[in-house]
Design a protein around this motif. Sequence first.
Motif, mmCIF file in Angstrom:
data_model
loop_
_atom_site.group_PDB
_atom_site.id
_atom_site.type_symbol
_atom_site.label_atom_id
_atom_site.label_comp_id
_atom_site.label_asym_id
_atom_site.label_seq_id
_atom_site.Cartn_x
_atom_site.Cartn_y
_atom_site.Cartn_z
ATOM 1 N N ARG A 23 0.846 -1.194 0.000
ATOM 2 C CA ARG A 23 0.000 0.000 0.000
ATOM 3 C C ARG A 23 0.883 1.247 0.000
ATOM 4 O O ARG A 23 1.788 1.361 0.828
ATOM 5 N N VAL A 24 0.607 2.193 -0.895
ATOM 6 C CA VAL A 24 1.502 3.335 -1.093
ATOM 7 C C VAL A 24 0.809 4.643 -0.740
ATOM 8 O O VAL A 24 -0.423 4.747 -0.747
ATOM 9 N N ASN A 25 1.612 5.640 -0.439
ATOM 10 C CA ASN A 25 1.169 7.024 -0.471
ATOM 11 C C ASN A 25 1.304 7.482 -1.915
ATOM 12 O O ASN A 25 2.321 7.216 -2.571
ATOM 13 N N LEU A 26 0.312 8.182 -2.439
ATOM 14 C CA LEU A 26 0.271 8.496 -3.870
ATOM 15 C C LEU A 26 0.051 9.981 -4.077
ATOM 16 O O LEU A 26 -0.870 10.573 -3.496
ATOM 17 N N ALA A 48 -2.381 13.723 -11.473
ATOM 18 C CA ALA A 48 -3.393 13.754 -10.421
ATOM 19 C C ALA A 48 -4.647 13.007 -10.858
ATOM 20 O O ALA A 48 -5.289 12.321 -10.060
ATOM 21 N N MET A 49 -5.009 13.147 -12.141
ATOM 22 C CA MET A 49 -6.167 12.412 -12.664
ATOM 23 C C MET A 49 -5.936 10.904 -12.555
ATOM 24 O O MET A 49 -6.816 10.151 -12.133
ATOM 25 N N ALA A 91 -2.629 12.529 -2.489
ATOM 26 C CA ALA A 91 -2.414 13.975 -2.613
ATOM 27 C C ALA A 91 -2.549 14.374 -4.082
ATOM 28 O O ALA A 91 -1.913 13.774 -4.954
ATOM 29 N N LEU A 92 -3.369 15.380 -4.345
ATOM 30 C CA LEU A 92 -3.627 15.863 -5.703
ATOM 31 C C LEU A 92 -3.119 17.296 -5.820
ATOM 32 O O LEU A 92 -3.509 18.160 -5.031
ATOM 33 N N LEU A 130 -3.607 20.321 -3.063
ATOM 34 C CA LEU A 130 -2.757 21.511 -3.051
ATOM 35 C C LEU A 130 -3.042 22.293 -4.325
ATOM 36 O O LEU A 130 -2.919 21.748 -5.428
ATOM 37 N N THR A 131 -3.395 23.554 -4.182
ATOM 38 C CA THR A 131 -3.765 24.361 -5.329
ATOM 39 C C THR A 131 -2.953 25.647 -5.366
ATOM 40 O O THR A 131 -2.365 26.061 -4.359
#
Length: 318
Positions: free
Chosen positions: A128-131, A138-139, A156-157, A268-269
């Motif tokens: 299981r990963v952090n992505l 991001a899509m 995280a996007l 994050l934008t």
Amino acid sequence: MGWSLRIKAGVLALALLAATGAAPVDGLSDAALARSLPGDFRSAHAEVNGTRLHYVAGGRGEPLVLLPGWPQTWWQYRKVMPELAKSYRVIAVDLRGMGGSAKPESGYDKKTMAADIHGLIAKLGLGRVNLTGHDIGAMVAHSVAVNHPADVRRLALLDVPHPDESLRNLTLLPDPKGSPHLWWFAFNQVQGLPERLVAGRSRVMLDWMLGRMLKDQASVEEKARQVFARAYDSPDAIRGGNGWYQTFNQDIADAKNYARVTIPVLGLTNDSLGYDGLSPVLPKQATNFRVVAVAGTGHYLAEEQPRAVLDELRRFFG
């Protein structure tokens, strides 16, 4: 060796390169770029889901997968990878159609590209990963979390959500009120023509994009611009990148059948382009999310404000 023999040897070497399709080894190759980063990063390839993905890996700890966007490659994360590698096993991936990865004729819908990443996670035994994903990445990252939920711990996007019906509201004409004029979304839909117009001239397109969507132009330095321009300079690379856009209708249709993501999501934008693409969409796509506006940045957050992005990612992933 005499000059004539040296010349003949050089001609033979060039002929071998042309015959084999091998790229010359230089400071802009993926292997050289990986070695140039502080730490133990290495460039590698993996055969997954019927295609070939290039990735750069380094560090130790929980796995953290980074997915880049258009018109860039894994190298867009160069400023954050060394610090992240102190706490995580970092794997930065070129998506299908990008950089050192294969550029097949099809498979650019985000569900298929998510299956690529799922295959890579399994191939590397990551569990299981952090992505994290930016832009097109991001899509794809969101699609991995939806279609392969056992693969993703936290998501995280960066600046872009998964395609939804709101894409149909984009206008071809600039809006006097200041709404984004994303003309390249339409340009990249055209089949066959962009390859002929942009091939060999990708630096012009890249510099325009950066000029429009960076707050600090110096944050993407000359070397990085050369890396990205070269990655998109061939007809196959342009066709592959355009494929990510030409599948948006399929992505929108797929999203209609997706449940909301229930794992923690960080958005994050940017704070300087006049729009936030995440806040209006994430309530429809996730149940547990937080959106943070990164100060002093345009679209390319990890390059303009790497310290802020690092702090937010480490705080979020733990």
